[in-house]
Design a protein around this motif. Structure first.
Motif, short mmCIF file in Angstrom:
data_model
loop_
_atom_site.label_atom_id
_atom_site.label_comp_id
_atom_site.label_asym_id
_atom_site.label_seq_id
_atom_site.Cartn_x
_atom_site.Cartn_y
_atom_site.Cartn_z
N GLY A 115 29.24 52.90 41.05
CA GLY A 115 28.58 52.67 39.77
C GLY A 115 29.23 53.51 38.70
N GLY A 116 30.57 53.48 38.66
CA GLY A 116 31.32 54.34 37.77
C GLY A 116 31.18 53.94 36.31
N GLU A 117 31.89 54.67 35.47
CA GLU A 117 31.76 54.48 34.02
C GLU A 117 32.46 53.20 33.56
N THR A 118 33.56 52.83 34.24
CA THR A 118 34.33 51.69 33.79
C THR A 118 33.87 50.38 34.41
N HIS A 119 33.60 50.40 35.72
CA HIS A 119 33.27 49.17 36.44
C HIS A 119 32.02 49.38 37.28
N HIS A 120 31.31 48.31 37.46
CA HIS A 120 30.18 48.34 38.38
C HIS A 120 30.14 47.01 39.11
N LEU A 121 30.19 47.07 40.43
CA LEU A 121 30.17 45.85 41.25
C LEU A 121 29.02 45.91 42.23
N ASN A 122 28.55 44.74 42.63
CA ASN A 122 27.59 44.67 43.72
C ASN A 122 28.06 43.62 44.71
N ALA A 123 27.33 43.47 45.79
CA ALA A 123 27.74 42.56 46.86
C ALA A 123 27.93 41.14 46.33
N HIS A 124 27.05 40.73 45.46
CA HIS A 124 27.14 39.37 44.90
C HIS A 124 28.45 39.17 44.15
N ASP A 125 28.88 40.18 43.40
CA ASP A 125 30.14 40.09 42.65
C ASP A 125 31.32 39.93 43.60
N VAL A 126 31.39 40.79 44.61
CA VAL A 126 32.54 40.80 45.50
C VAL A 126 32.63 39.50 46.28
N LEU A 127 31.50 38.98 46.75
CA LEU A 127 31.53 37.75 47.54
C LEU A 127 31.96 36.54 46.72
N ARG A 128 31.98 36.67 45.42
CA ARG A 128 32.45 35.57 44.56
C ARG A 128 33.94 35.72 44.22
N TRP A 129 34.59 36.70 44.78
CA TRP A 129 36.00 36.95 44.47
C TRP A 129 36.95 36.08 45.29
N TRP A 130 36.64 34.86 45.51
CA TRP A 130 37.56 33.96 46.22
C TRP A 130 38.68 33.56 45.26
N THR A 131 39.89 33.55 45.77
CA THR A 131 41.05 33.21 44.93
C THR A 131 41.57 31.83 45.33
N TRP A 132 41.23 30.84 44.55
CA TRP A 132 41.60 29.47 44.90
C TRP A 132 43.01 29.17 44.38
N ASP A 133 43.98 29.85 44.96
CA ASP A 133 45.37 29.66 44.56
C ASP A 133 45.83 28.26 44.99
N PRO A 134 46.27 27.41 44.05
CA PRO A 134 46.65 26.03 44.40
C PRO A 134 47.76 25.97 45.45
N LEU A 135 48.75 26.87 45.34
CA LEU A 135 49.86 26.85 46.30
C LEU A 135 49.37 27.19 47.71
N VAL A 136 48.55 28.23 47.83
CA VAL A 136 48.04 28.61 49.15
C VAL A 136 47.14 27.52 49.70
N LEU A 137 46.26 26.99 48.85
CA LEU A 137 45.37 25.90 49.28
C LEU A 137 46.18 24.69 49.76
N GLY A 138 47.22 24.35 48.99
CA GLY A 138 48.05 23.22 49.38
C GLY A 138 48.75 23.43 50.71
N MET A 139 49.31 24.63 50.91
CA MET A 139 50.01 24.91 52.16
C MET A 139 49.05 24.89 53.35
#
Length: 311
Positions: A19-43
């Motif tokens: 819960g630092g001064e610059t950023h604050h994350l919770n479980a809900h935030d992190v679980l939404r960090w999926w990276t739908w990279d088109p190249l990786v998805l395609g491969m």
């Protein structure tokens, strides 16, 4: 050491609890960090579809379990899922912030996904995924003397041992590692080198020219790789300074200790990875003993025991 103990509880927990001064994350935030990279998805999509298509064609032609056994298809599926987790899950985003997350991603690619995919015999299913008229010409082309000579040279046990070792050590040189962090193209090349040399390494040991009779040599090569990997992990763990200043800057933004994060990354390379290498080495050793006994039974005229369902 207090922060290191928090890191050992798991990388996501660190990000959620902060819960630092610059950023604050919770479980809900992190679980939404999926990276739908088109190249990786395609491969991933292409490789999965080709494997299923080839497997269905092979089993229709022969019978289910022929050519590629059911457990081998299961290994490919597990390897495919591991690739998706490593490259698309929140772990990929966390790897930009935490070196320990990045190390976890790399070990998943090299020590889990690569051997599982090799066990699935993707070369065979890829051939059967081709149109029927193309299978025989393609098979003849790859079985020609020139292609076989090149493949045997590239997958020689000593060659793959050196290639994989060079990839592991060279890409941890600070200048190259930080270049991968700052440039997506370089990062892709880094992952390709890690995964590609690991796949060749496991192919040579599990499917190589010596077959089951060569598993004894494979045991030595697995433990040699485990040894030099552990040395690199120990160097990271006991280093008194941060190797990658870019991670130091990013860790500060999240209120994390960069040196402690590096220590955890070294421990991941050293302990869990070492345990996986040990398990694989013991499995190869057991398979080698089983093959030696089978050959001895054949030589003495006794009925050989059924083959173990090990690669």
């Amino acid at each position: 050491m207090r922060r290191l103990s928090w890191l050992l509880l798991g990388v996501p927990c660190v990000a959620w609890a902060h819960g630092g001064e610059t950023h604050h994350l919770n479980a809900h935030d992190v679980l939404r960090w999926w990276t739908w990279d088109p190249l990786v998805l395609g491969m991933l999509a292409v490789s999965g579809v080709l494997y299923v298509r080839g497997l269905r064609a092979l089993w229709r032609h022969a019978a289910p379990g022929k050519g590629v056994r059911g457990w081998e298809a299961g290994m490919f599926a597990l390897g495919w899922v591991t690739l998706a987790v490593a490259l698309l899950s929140p772990l990929d985003r966390l790897s930009d912030i935490l070196f320990s997350a990045h190390m976890t991603q790399h070990e998943l690619l090299m020590l889990v996904a690569a051997p599982l995919l090799v066990l699935g015999r993707p070369h065979l299913t890829a051939l059967w995924a081709l149109p029927e008229a193309s299978r025989a010409p393609v098979a003849r082309a790859f079985q020609g003397p020139g292609a076989r000579k090149v493949w045997r040279g590239v997958t020689g046990p000593l060659v793959v041992l050196v290639l994989h070792a060079v990839a592991r050590w060279v890409w941890h040189v600070p200048a190259l590692f930080e270049a991968a962090l700052e440039n997506d193209a370089v990062h892709a090349v880094q992952h390709l080198c890690f995964f590609g040399t690991a796949a060749l390494f496991w192919w040579a040991l599990l499917r190589g020219r010596y077959g089951r009779a060569g598993y004894g040599v494979g045991v030595l090569f697995v433990f040699a790789t485990a040894a030099h990997t552990s040395v690199l992990g120990a160097l990271l763990t006991f280093a008194r300074s941060v190797w990658y200043p870019l991670y130091a800057r990013r860790a500060v933004e999240w209120g994390l200790g960069a040196l402690e994060d590096q220590q955890l990354a070294g421990l991941i390379m050293w302990v869990p990875s070492g345990a996986l290498f040990l398990g694989m080495g013991l499995a190869l050793f057991a398979a080698w003993l089983g093959e030696s006994e089978r050959r001895a039974d054949i030589a003495t005229g006794a009925s050989p025991a059924p083959r173990e369902t090990v690669p």
